[in-house]
Design a protein around this motif. Structure first.
Motif: not given
Length: 101
Positions: A36-55
Motif C-alpha cells: 500500500r502506498r503511504k498517504v500524507c496525513r496532512f494532505c488527506a486530513d487538511k491538518v495545519e502544522i504548528d509548533y505549539k501542537n506538541l502531540s
C-alpha cells in the motif's frame, strides 16, 4: 576455488537476477498482498502544522529526539519541510527536548 563461476541457467540462491536476466518474482507484492502506498496525513486530513501542537509533533520524533523521515511516515515533501521547521522551533522554545539522555 571460492571464485568459480556458476554454470549458465542456474538461479542464484538469494533470488537476485539469474542468467536469463529475470529479477525477483512478484516485485510489487508481499506476503500479505500488494504494497500500500503511504498517504500524507496532512494532505488527506487538511491538518495545519504548528509548533505549539506538541502531540502532533511528538508523533514524528523518535524517542531519541530524531525527526522521522518522510519515507517512514509517508509525509509529502512540502509538509515534511513544514514539519521539520515546526519541530526545530519547538526545540528552540524548549517545548520538545533536543535529545533524551
Amino acid at each position: 576455488m571460492a571464485f568459480m563461476k556458476k554454470p549458465a541457467g542456474q538461479a542464484r540462491p538469494h533470488g537476485g537476477p539469474n542468467a536469463e536476466g529475470q529479477g525477483r518474482p512478484g516485485g510489487k507484492f508481499r506476503k500479505g498482498g500488494p504494497i500500500r502506498r503511504k498517504v500524507c496525513r496532512f494532505c488527506a486530513d487538511k491538518v495545519e502544522i504548528d509548533y505549539k501542537n506538541l502531540s502532533l509533533l511528538r508523533a514524528f520524533v523518535t524517542e531519541k529526539g530524531k525527526i522521522l523521515s518522510g519515507r517512514i511516515t509517508g509525509t509529502c515533501a512540502k509538509h515534511q519541510r513544514e514539519l521539520d521547521t515546526a519541530v526545530k522551533r519547538a526545540r528552540m522554545l524548549a517545548l520538545i527536548p533536543f535529545a533524551v539522555n
